[in-house]
Write a protein that holds these residues in place. Structure first.
Motif, PDB file in Angstrom:
ATOM      1  N   ALA A   1       0.767  -1.118  -0.237  1.00  0.00           N
ATOM      2  CA  ALA A   1       0.121   0.063  -0.134  1.00  0.00           C
ATOM      3  C   ALA A   1       0.893   1.176   0.052  1.00  0.00           C
ATOM      4  CB  ALA A   1      -0.784  -0.094   1.134  1.00  0.00           C
ATOM      5  N   PHE A   2       1.988   1.218   0.714  1.00  0.00           N
ATOM      6  CA  PHE A   2       2.857   2.492   0.728  1.00  0.00           C
ATOM      7  C   PHE A   2       3.570   2.614  -0.617  1.00  0.00           C
ATOM      8  CE2 PHE A   2       7.498   3.560   1.073  1.00  0.00           C
ATOM      9  CZ  PHE A   2       7.123   4.877   1.629  1.00  0.00           C
TER      10      PHE A   2
ATOM     11  N   SER B   1       0.828   4.208  -3.046  1.00  0.00           N
ATOM     12  CA  SER B   1       0.729   5.448  -2.825  1.00  0.00           C
ATOM     13  C   SER B   1       1.721   6.593  -3.161  1.00  0.00           C
ATOM     14  CB  SER B   1       0.409   5.814  -1.231  1.00  0.00           C
ATOM     15  OG  SER B   1       1.460   5.361  -0.293  1.00  0.00           O
ATOM     16  N   ALA B   2       2.960   5.675  -3.353  1.00  0.00           N
ATOM     17  CA  ALA B   2       4.451   6.662  -3.685  1.00  0.00           C
ATOM     18  C   ALA B   2       4.273   6.685  -5.252  1.00  0.00           C
ATOM     19  CB  ALA B   2       5.432   5.936  -3.131  1.00  0.00           C
TER      20      ALA B   2
ATOM     21  N   ASP C   1       4.282   1.351  -9.455  1.00  0.00           N
ATOM     22  CA  ASP C   1       3.302   0.283  -9.982  1.00  0.00           C
ATOM     23  C   ASP C   1       3.934  -0.569 -10.774  1.00  0.00           C
ATOM     24  OD1 ASP C   1       4.602   1.549 -12.164  1.00  0.00           O
ATOM     25  OD2 ASP C   1       2.742   2.176 -13.095  1.00  0.00           O
TER      26      ASP C   1
END
Length: 289
Positions: A17-18, A21-22, A25
């Motif tokens: 998840a971190f 969000s950064a 991909d």
């Protein structure tokens, strides 16, 4: 942030998840990759001796299919280039027709019926001659121009008017001279006749001179002089000097090469040279009369 433990699914979910969000991909390797370096092939795996090699079918080509030359139909043999210029047979025919003409009228009829010169196809008229066939002086130019082609007579344009004045200066006119050309048909666009075209027409003008049998021949311009006097000299070197034209029957006719009236219209300063040549003709006529 502590590293996620592979045995703890909760830690791995938080780490993913971190990264998401950064903006990450894709999963990348830890070490950077040099995309410009040449790839080093990996050593091929050895096949056990007992195992037979399997033959793989060739992969289909990705490019366009190659054509087998053997499968193509036979190409037609190249055709020889066709020429618009008559061959030697036409020149021989011209010589034969010229020899059989016993009068100027017969010669004109032979020339009018002759199809061996390609210039006839583009000309409007046969430009045979003008003047008096019994005259003591015969003048021969190179080929008809536009005005001559329209009227069917030699030297009727600007050059002809200048020639009339030149003749009048020594007491002659068209009733006391006979005028013809080496080429009786106008070349397209007034271009220079080719050597082959000149050779095709040479027998006709030589027979014309022989039938007229003048006492003096005047060659107007270099092409006429070179053709009828069998020389390669330029007209400026030839002019003013008496030469001899020998007919097919062996008669020697004194010939004076001089400058063509068309040349004199372009180079008026040389009219004095033509004047001297015509004075020589006047003197020769007194001598042979």
């Amino acid at each position: 942030m502590t590293a996620a433990s592979p045995n703890n699914p909760v830690d791995l979910a938080d780490l993913l998840a971190f990264y998401a969000s950064a903006g990450v991909d894709e999963a990348l390797e830890d070490a950077p990759v040099n995309r410009f370096a040449e790839a080093v092939p990996k050593p091929a795996e050895r096949t056990p001796a007992a195992a037979p090699r399997e033959s793989k079918a060739p992969e289909p080509a990705t490019g366009p299919p190659r054509l087998d030359a053997r499968a193509l139909p036979d190409a037609p043999a190249p055709r020889p280039p066709t020429s618009a210029v008559p061959d030697e047979a036409q020149a021989a025919l011209a010589r034969q027709l010229a020899m059989t003409a016993t009068t100027l009228d017969e010669l004109r009829q032979h020339m009018a019926a002759f199809e061996g010169c390609n210039l006839k196809a583009t000309a409007k008229n046969l430009v045979f001659a003008d003047g008096n066939p019994q005259a003591a002086v015969m003048l021969v130019g190179e080929a008809p121009g536009r005005d001559e082609d329209i009227e069917g007579l030699p030297f009727v344009g600007r050059s002809g008017r200048l020639l009339d004045r030149m003749l009048a200066a020594i007491g002659l006119d068209r009733s006391s001279v006979y005028i013809a050309n080496v080429i009786p048909w106008r070349p397209p666009g007034n271009r220079t006749p080719t050597p082959h075209e000149t050779e095709i027409c040479r027998p006709f003008i030589e027979r014309q001179i022989e039938l007229v049998n003048p006492k003096v021949l005047i060659n107007l311009g270099g092409p006429s002089a070179k053709t009828l006097l069998n020389t390669s000299e330029g007209i400026l070197r030839l002019r003013g000097n008496w030469r001899v034209h020998t007919t097919g029957s062996g008669i020697a006719i004194p010939a004076m090469p001089t400058l063509h009236p068309a040349y004199l219209l372009r180079t008026p300063a040389h009219k004095k040279l033509a004047w001297r040549d015509f004075l020589e003709v006047k003197a020769k006529l007194r001598e042979v009369s």
